[in-house]
Design a protein around this motif. Structure first.
Motif, PDB file in Angstrom:
ATOM      1  N   VAL A 114       0.855  -1.163   0.035  1.00  0.00           N
ATOM      2  CA  VAL A 114      -0.028   0.079   0.045  1.00  0.00           C
ATOM      3  C   VAL A 114       0.891   1.164   0.033  1.00  0.00           C
ATOM      4  CG1 VAL A 114      -1.818   1.121   1.336  1.00  0.00           C
ATOM      5  CG2 VAL A 114      -1.933  -1.410   1.174  1.00  0.00           C
ATOM      6  N   SER A 115       0.680   2.132  -1.091  1.00  0.00           N
ATOM      7  CA  SER A 115       1.648   3.116  -1.038  1.00  0.00           C
ATOM      8  C   SER A 115       0.944   4.210  -0.177  1.00  0.00           C
ATOM      9  CB  SER A 115       1.435   3.735  -2.555  1.00  0.00           C
ATOM     10  OG  SER A 115       2.358   4.947  -2.546  1.00  0.00           O
ATOM     11  N   LEU A 116       1.877   4.832   0.522  1.00  0.00           N
ATOM     12  CA  LEU A 116       1.586   6.030   1.288  1.00  0.00           C
ATOM     13  C   LEU A 116       1.805   7.554   0.501  1.00  0.00           C
ATOM     14  CD1 LEU A 116       2.775   4.927   4.792  1.00  0.00           C
ATOM     15  CD2 LEU A 116       0.514   5.368   4.005  1.00  0.00           C
ATOM     16  N   SER A 117       2.981   7.539  -0.123  1.00  0.00           N
ATOM     17  CA  SER A 117       3.386   8.661  -0.780  1.00  0.00           C
ATOM     18  C   SER A 117       2.476   9.024  -1.889  1.00  0.00           C
ATOM     19  CB  SER A 117       4.833   8.348  -1.274  1.00  0.00           C
ATOM     20  OG  SER A 117       4.813   7.261  -2.226  1.00  0.00           O
ATOM     21  N   ASP A 118       1.711   8.037  -2.439  1.00  0.00           N
ATOM     22  CA  ASP A 118       0.438   8.492  -3.444  1.00  0.00           C
ATOM     23  C   ASP A 118      -0.457   9.490  -2.838  1.00  0.00           C
ATOM     24  OD1 ASP A 118       1.767   6.865  -5.139  1.00  0.00           O
ATOM     25  OD2 ASP A 118       0.214   5.198  -5.332  1.00  0.00           O
ATOM     26  N   SER A 119      -0.553   9.604  -1.492  1.00  0.00           N
ATOM     27  CA  SER A 119      -1.627  10.488  -1.021  1.00  0.00           C
ATOM     28  C   SER A 119      -0.800  11.897  -0.661  1.00  0.00           C
ATOM     29  CB  SER A 119      -2.243   9.910   0.047  1.00  0.00           C
ATOM     30  OG  SER A 119      -1.169   9.730   1.240  1.00  0.00           O
ATOM     31  N   LEU A 120       0.277  12.006  -1.156  1.00  0.00           N
ATOM     32  CA  LEU A 120       0.889  13.501  -0.502  1.00  0.00           C
ATOM     33  C   LEU A 120       0.565  14.482  -1.646  1.00  0.00           C
ATOM     34  CD1 LEU A 120       4.877  12.254  -0.127  1.00  0.00           C
ATOM     35  CD2 LEU A 120       3.243  13.031   1.505  1.00  0.00           C
ATOM     36  N   GLU A 121       0.531  15.664  -1.324  1.00  0.00           N
ATOM     37  CA  GLU A 121       0.237  16.921  -2.030  1.00  0.00           C
ATOM     38  C   GLU A 121       1.565  17.011  -3.200  1.00  0.00           C
ATOM     39  OE1 GLU A 121      -0.657  20.480   0.125  1.00  0.00           O
ATOM     40  OE2 GLU A 121      -2.190  19.180   1.509  1.00  0.00           O
ATOM     41  N   ILE A 122       1.260  17.596  -4.239  1.00  0.00           N
ATOM     42  CA  ILE A 122       2.079  17.748  -5.320  1.00  0.00           C
ATOM     43  C   ILE A 122       3.478  18.400  -4.637  1.00  0.00           C
ATOM     44  CG2 ILE A 122       2.741  18.897  -7.625  1.00  0.00           C
ATOM     45  CD1 ILE A 122      -0.247  18.477  -8.190  1.00  0.00           C
ATOM     46  N   PHE A 136       7.997   3.898  16.230  1.00  0.00           N
ATOM     47  CA  PHE A 136       8.089   4.154  17.476  1.00  0.00           C
ATOM     48  C   PHE A 136       6.786   4.455  17.901  1.00  0.00           C
ATOM     49  CE2 PHE A 136       8.205   8.259  15.568  1.00  0.00           C
ATOM     50  CZ  PHE A 136       7.729   9.271  16.402  1.00  0.00           C
ATOM     51  N   SER A 137       6.571   4.740  19.257  1.00  0.00           N
ATOM     52  CA  SER A 137       5.164   4.725  19.850  1.00  0.00           C
ATOM     53  C   SER A 137       4.528   6.209  19.350  1.00  0.00           C
ATOM     54  CB  SER A 137       5.247   4.896  21.319  1.00  0.00           C
ATOM     55  OG  SER A 137       5.997   6.036  21.657  1.00  0.00           O
ATOM     56  N   GLY A 138       4.910   6.969  18.732  1.00  0.00           N
ATOM     57  CA  GLY A 138       4.437   8.092  18.056  1.00  0.00           C
ATOM     58  C   GLY A 138       4.048   8.002  16.606  1.00  0.00           C
ATOM     59  N   GLY A 139       4.473   6.814  16.009  1.00  0.00           N
ATOM     60  CA  GLY A 139       4.110   6.628  14.599  1.00  0.00           C
ATOM     61  C   GLY A 139       5.182   5.899  13.934  1.00  0.00           C
ATOM     62  N   ASN A 153      -1.776   7.569  13.016  1.00  0.00           N
ATOM     63  CA  ASN A 153      -3.353   7.458  12.863  1.00  0.00           C
ATOM     64  C   ASN A 153      -3.746   7.426  11.423  1.00  0.00           C
ATOM     65  OD1 ASN A 153      -3.167   7.140  15.691  1.00  0.00           O
ATOM     66  ND2 ASN A 153      -3.220   9.527  15.942  1.00  0.00           N
ATOM     67  N   GLY A 154      -3.094   7.107  10.477  1.00  0.00           N
ATOM     68  CA  GLY A 154      -3.711   7.030   9.134  1.00  0.00           C
ATOM     69  C   GLY A 154      -3.393   8.317   8.169  1.00  0.00           C
TER      70      GLY A 154
END
Length: 158
Positions: A114-122, A136-139, A153-154
């Motif tokens: 699952v790509s996370l960078s696809d959801s970045l702004e241009i 780590f515990s913060g993400g 948190n998504g």
């Protein structure tokens, strides 16, 4: 008599010391022939999850070894996987060339990228290789040379 007993004790001590040093853990080396054709010769990152499975970033694929057999999971993009990290739930995060995301369990195919960078702004798409992934515990932090990306948190924060 005293001299021969001392020599005997010395030889016994030497023999036991040599034997103690021979106890080493077995090491198995695997070649590309062991984990199949169409794989890259170079593994950029290797990790072990809490179940004991071994994962390797191998070119455009993630390799998985369970102690008996090898599986591979494609990233479905023409980018190399460079860094890996795993969280306590078993999700494997991958840093790539101008790309990052994670491999999540899929009932049909084992793991699916699952790509996370696809959801970045241009404006945030301009970054190079993700050389380090830190859980780590913060993400989860994906570290590029130019930017840090925090996945928590998504949501992604640059």
């Amino acid at each position: 008599m005293k001299y021969s007993f001392s020599v005997f004790c010395f030889i016994l001590f030497l023999f036991s010391a040599v034997n103690a040093q021979e106890v080493i853990y077995p090491i198995t080396n695997y070649t590309t022939k062991d984990y199949g054709r169409n794989f890259n010769y170079m593994n950029m990152s290797v990790l072990q999850d809490q179940r004991g499975l071994i994962y390797a970033a191998n070119g455009f694929k993630l390799l998985e070894y369970d102690g008996y057999s090898w599986n591979s999971y494609p990233i479905n993009k023409a980018v190399w996987i460079l860094s890996l990290a795993v969280d306590s739930s078993g999700i494997i995060y991958a840093g790539c060339q101008n790309e990052f995301g994670y491999f999540a369990p899929d009932r049909l195919s084992g793991l699916k990228y699952v790509s996370l960078s696809d959801s970045l702004e241009i404006g945030d798409l301009e970054f190079s290789n993700i050389w380090k992934v830190n859980v780590f515990s913060g993400g989860v932090v994906f570290q590029a040379e130019e930017k840090l990306f925090l996945f928590k948190n998504g949501k992604i924060k640059v």
